[in-house]
Design a protein around this motif. Sequence first.
Motif, PDB file in Angstrom:
ATOM      1  N   ALA A 101      -8.422  -0.054  -1.847  1.00 38.78           N
ATOM      2  CA  ALA A 101      -7.039  -0.320  -1.719  1.00 38.78           C
ATOM      3  C   ALA A 101      -6.666  -0.396  -0.156  1.00 38.78           C
ATOM      4  CB  ALA A 101      -5.953   0.566  -2.264  1.00 38.78           C
ATOM      5  N   GLU A 102      -6.906   0.659   0.740  1.00 37.53           N
ATOM      6  CA  GLU A 102      -6.880   0.724   1.971  1.00 37.53           C
ATOM      7  C   GLU A 102      -7.825  -0.769   2.839  1.00 37.53           C
ATOM      8  OE1 GLU A 102      -8.047   4.532   3.162  1.00 37.53           O
ATOM      9  OE2 GLU A 102      -6.152   5.376   2.822  1.00 37.53           O
ATOM     10  N   ALA A 113      -5.911  -3.933   1.999  1.00 32.87           N
ATOM     11  CA  ALA A 113      -4.584  -4.122   2.364  1.00 32.87           C
ATOM     12  C   ALA A 113      -4.943  -4.454   4.057  1.00 32.87           C
ATOM     13  CB  ALA A 113      -3.820  -2.974   2.272  1.00 32.87           C
ATOM     14  N   GLY A 150      -2.796   0.290  -3.974  1.00 33.04           N
ATOM     15  CA  GLY A 150      -2.521  -1.190  -3.549  1.00 33.04           C
ATOM     16  C   GLY A 150      -2.112  -1.953  -4.602  1.00 33.04           C
ATOM     17  N   ALA A 205      -4.804   6.673  -2.103  1.00 24.71           N
ATOM     18  CA  ALA A 205      -4.037   5.084  -1.691  1.00 24.71           C
ATOM     19  C   ALA A 205      -4.051   4.391  -3.146  1.00 24.71           C
ATOM     20  CB  ALA A 205      -5.157   4.451  -0.716  1.00 24.71           C
ATOM     21  N   LEU A 235       0.874  -1.101   0.147  1.00 28.11           N
ATOM     22  CA  LEU A 235       0.152  -0.070   0.050  1.00 28.11           C
ATOM     23  C   LEU A 235       0.925   1.123   0.079  1.00 28.11           C
ATOM     24  CD1 LEU A 235      -3.178   0.991   0.242  1.00 28.11           C
ATOM     25  CD2 LEU A 235      -2.755   1.220   2.582  1.00 28.11           C
ATOM     26  N   ARG A 236       0.500   2.096  -1.009  1.00 26.43           N
ATOM     27  CA  ARG A 236       1.630   3.462  -1.133  1.00 26.43           C
ATOM     28  C   ARG A 236       0.249   4.691  -1.141  1.00 26.43           C
ATOM     29  NH1 ARG A 236       3.484   0.236  -4.886  1.00 26.43           N
ATOM     30  NH2 ARG A 236       2.821   1.586  -6.515  1.00 26.43           N
ATOM     31  N   TYR A 237       0.890   5.819  -1.279  1.00 22.23           N
ATOM     32  CA  TYR A 237       0.018   6.826  -1.370  1.00 22.23           C
ATOM     33  C   TYR A 237       0.718   7.835  -2.325  1.00 22.23           C
ATOM     34  CZ  TYR A 237      -2.640   5.378   2.456  1.00 22.23           C
ATOM     35  OH  TYR A 237      -3.328   4.628   3.417  1.00 22.23           O
TER      36      TYR A 237
END
Length: 185
Positions: free
Chosen positions: A58-59, A62, A27, A25, A17-19
């Motif tokens: 995505a959040e 994850a 993933g 967000a 997971l990145r931003y």
Amino acid sequence: MINRVVLVGRLTRDVELRYTQSGVAVGSFSLAVNRQFTNASGEREADFINAVIWRKSAENFANFTGKGSLVAVEGRLQTRNYENNQGQRVYVTEVVVDNFSLLESRAESEKRRATGGGSSNNNNSGFSDNNAFGNNNNFSGVDPFANANDNSNKQNQTASQNNDAPNPFAAGGNEIDISDDDLPF
């Protein structure tokens, strides 16, 4: 034009997971999807398919999944390319996920993680060995195409229906006698 992908498989690693710079967000993950046939040595091979999921989904994905989780994803196939630091053109094909469903309970997921990960059976895709798209799907009472939020309610309803309802075909192990006159057709 149609571009729809539906996959059922297990995560090969935890979701990365990145931003983005604007705070969105994203993933990234890879899904292992079993093939429906075995190779010459009798082993089942798998395809490893890259996927990406965006925003709140995505959040959630994850947070509720991990390496080895059995999931269904629905989305579209996308190809893109970019130039890496060495000046080489890199081509990427991935599934952009729109919807997902968790296909195992939290207890099953935690049990698998406690025993070192992986699956207890050889058929990690969640399908029976017969035909992935025929009448022999093995989703354990879970609709893999439902929204992730609705999934736990359906599992609970299915479990309570199975425990409370008497089996109308249980004749004490005796054969049931049905004549042609009893049939509606």
